[in-house]
Design an enzyme around this catalytic site. Structure first.
Site, PDB file in Angstrom:
ATOM      1  CD  GLN A 223      -6.736  -4.529   4.076  1.00  0.00           C
ATOM      2  OE1 GLN A 223      -7.693  -5.232   4.383  1.00  0.00           O
ATOM      3  NE2 GLN A 223      -6.874  -3.243   3.768  1.00  0.00           N
TER       4      GLN A 223
ATOM      5  CG  HIS B  66      -1.889   0.987   1.421  1.00  0.00           C
ATOM      6  ND1 HIS B  66      -1.612   2.285   1.787  1.00  0.00           N
ATOM      7  CD2 HIS B  66      -3.225   0.922   1.262  1.00  0.00           C
ATOM      8  CE1 HIS B  66      -2.744   2.967   1.848  1.00  0.00           C
ATOM      9  NE2 HIS B  66      -3.745   2.159   1.535  1.00  0.00           N
TER      10      HIS B  66
ATOM     11  CE  LYS C  87      -7.046  -0.016   6.234  1.00  0.00           C
ATOM     12  NZ  LYS C  87      -7.834   0.337   5.049  1.00  0.00           N
TER      13      LYS C  87
ATOM     14  CB  CYS D 128      -3.541   3.145  -1.611  1.00  0.00           C
ATOM     15  SG  CYS D 128      -4.549   4.567  -1.250  1.00  0.00           S
TER      16      CYS D 128
ATOM     17  CG  ASP E 101       0.727  -2.567   6.323  1.00  0.00           C
ATOM     18  OD1 ASP E 101      -0.251  -2.785   7.063  1.00  0.00           O
ATOM     19  OD2 ASP E 101       0.689  -1.796   5.349  1.00  0.00           O
TER      20      ASP E 101
END
Ligand code: PLP
Length: 406
Positions: free
Chosen positions: A203, A123, A226, A364, A200
């Protein structure tokens, strides 16, 4: 135990609404998820009953809110299995967490000629902060390539290390195509080269268990919004011994120990990295979201979403002129596709008229789109409150869109 989908859908008030006079089907969960009553009510309770600024107060409500905020930190610690509460830094979100590390860790440890490794499926939030750091320091960004299915090439990754590699920063799950990366292996390999790793998890956390000790991650970042929690709150996990050595990033109140006009000393962890009034209501709401996910059952959620992904993949694959992107062996519930001769944006507008929310564009992740030679995709990202019936409606809406543009 299987999920009680009717009960779950009842827990999310927004799912009852109509859009364009049609039942609302929400497939934009990778952008942000909807919130259950328990999260909304918990935050409502803060503002109605206990609201007060934290840490500095000796009065009754300040004490309650401080305890609730610190209890939320402990809930997060338990959720990701960190060793200490002070390894949990509350941030406004994933982007802020990455910027914190890029500025603080980057300032101390990255110099001219050094290198940072990221991957081809990041991202922008995990690209631009490193790019800017490289510009400030005269360092260089290296990129782990991927194959056409959307899987990282670990052999190529191994070759990227040099004596100047200072950090590896990769996503656990790609937001644009759903690939799940073998982050444990990536961390092991990086550590063999003596290099620290940021994961990261924006997600990832909402789709299954994350255990930062088992992964041996040095940093792990994610966003509350999220994972069915509020906006404006997120988490940076960092190993105690690494955070201890990092200089402050933002400065001001809360992060200080003693201030005079001559000299300031800084507070201990985690407060040293939480300058100003933190989003305590958000943190308390995030803890409520974690409680909700755990009560629902993360294993059951993952199994249900896997079934939805397989069903949705079958449905969409049968449509002539539709091409799915992201065929990694390990993948979460994201269906990213293009339609022959129809711009994703046009398709998204038509699908919306059916009461169905999908996201269109580059998500993104422009470099990933360039890698595939496409200008963007239509993305349906599924959550455990979605149903097979909604996926049938998506299929029908896509088929009608194709007919319309013929
Ligand atoms: N990283 C990934 C993989 C994401 O999917 C996102 C948001 O879509 C981000 C980072 C940025 O998250 P936020 O906007 O909550 O800071």
């Amino acid at each position: 135990m299987a999920l009680d989908i009717n009960k779950i859908r009842n827990d999310f008030p927004i799912l009852k609404r109509q859009v364009h006079n049609k039942p609302f089907a929400y497939f934009d969960n990778a952008a942000t998820t909807q919130k259950p009553n328990s999260v909304i009510d918990r935050m409502d309770k803060v503002y109605r009953e206990t609201n007060s600024n934290i840490h500095r107060g000796v009065h009754y409500l300040s004490d309650i809110t401080t305890r609730d905020f610190e209890a939320a930190r402990d809930t997060v610690r338990r959720f990701i299995n960190a060793r200490h509460d002070h390894e949990i830094i509350f941030t406004p979100g994933t982007t802020s967490g990455i910027n914190l590390v890029a500025f603080s860790f980057g300032e101390r440890y990255v110099s001219e000629g050094d290198e940072i490794i990221i991957s081809a499926m990041e991202h922008h939030a995990n690209i631009v902060p490193w790019q800017m750091l490289c510009e400030r320091k005269g360092a260089r960004l290296r990129v782990i390539p991927m194959n056409d299915k959307g899987e990282l090439l670990l052999d190529e990754f191994d070759k990227l290390f040099t004596s100047g590699t200072r950090l590896v920063s990769v996503t656990q799950v790609a937001n644009s195509i759903g690939s799940v990366n073998p982050v444990k292996q990536i961390i092991e390999l990086s550590h063999r080269h003596g290099v620290k790793v940021l994961i990261d998890g924006a997600q990832a956390v909402q789709h299954g268990y994350v255990d930062v000790q088992e992964l041996d991650a040095d940093f792990y970042v994610f966003s509350g919004h999220k994972m069915y929690g509020p906006t404006g709150i997120g988490v940076l996990y960092g190993k105690e011994e690494i955070l201890e050595e990092m200089p402050p990033y933002q400065t001001g109140g809360e992060m200080v120990d003693n201030v005079s006009f001559e000299k300031t000393t800084f507070n201990r962890l985690p407060f040293r990295f939480e300058a100003g009034t933190p989003n305590y209501t958000g943190a308390i709401g995030l803890a409520a979201a974690i409680d909700y996910l755990e009560a629902t059952g993360l294993d059951d959620i993952a199994a249900y979403e896997k079934d939805l992904l397989e069903y949705g993949t079958r449905q969409l694959s049968e449509i002539d002129g539709l091409h799915l992107y992201g065929r990694a062996k390990d993948k979460i519930s994201i269906l990213s596709f293009v339609l022959d001769d129809i711009h994703p944006f046009d398709a998204g507008m038509v699908i919306d008229k059916h009461g169905i929310a999908v996201r269109t564009g580059t998500h993104c992740a422009q470099p990933l789109m360039d890698r595939f030679g496409i200008r963007g995709t239509i993305r349906a990202s599924l959550a455990f409150y979605n149903t097979r019936e909604e996926l049938d409606r998506l299929r029908e809406a896509v088929e009608k869109t194709i007919q319309m543009f013929k």
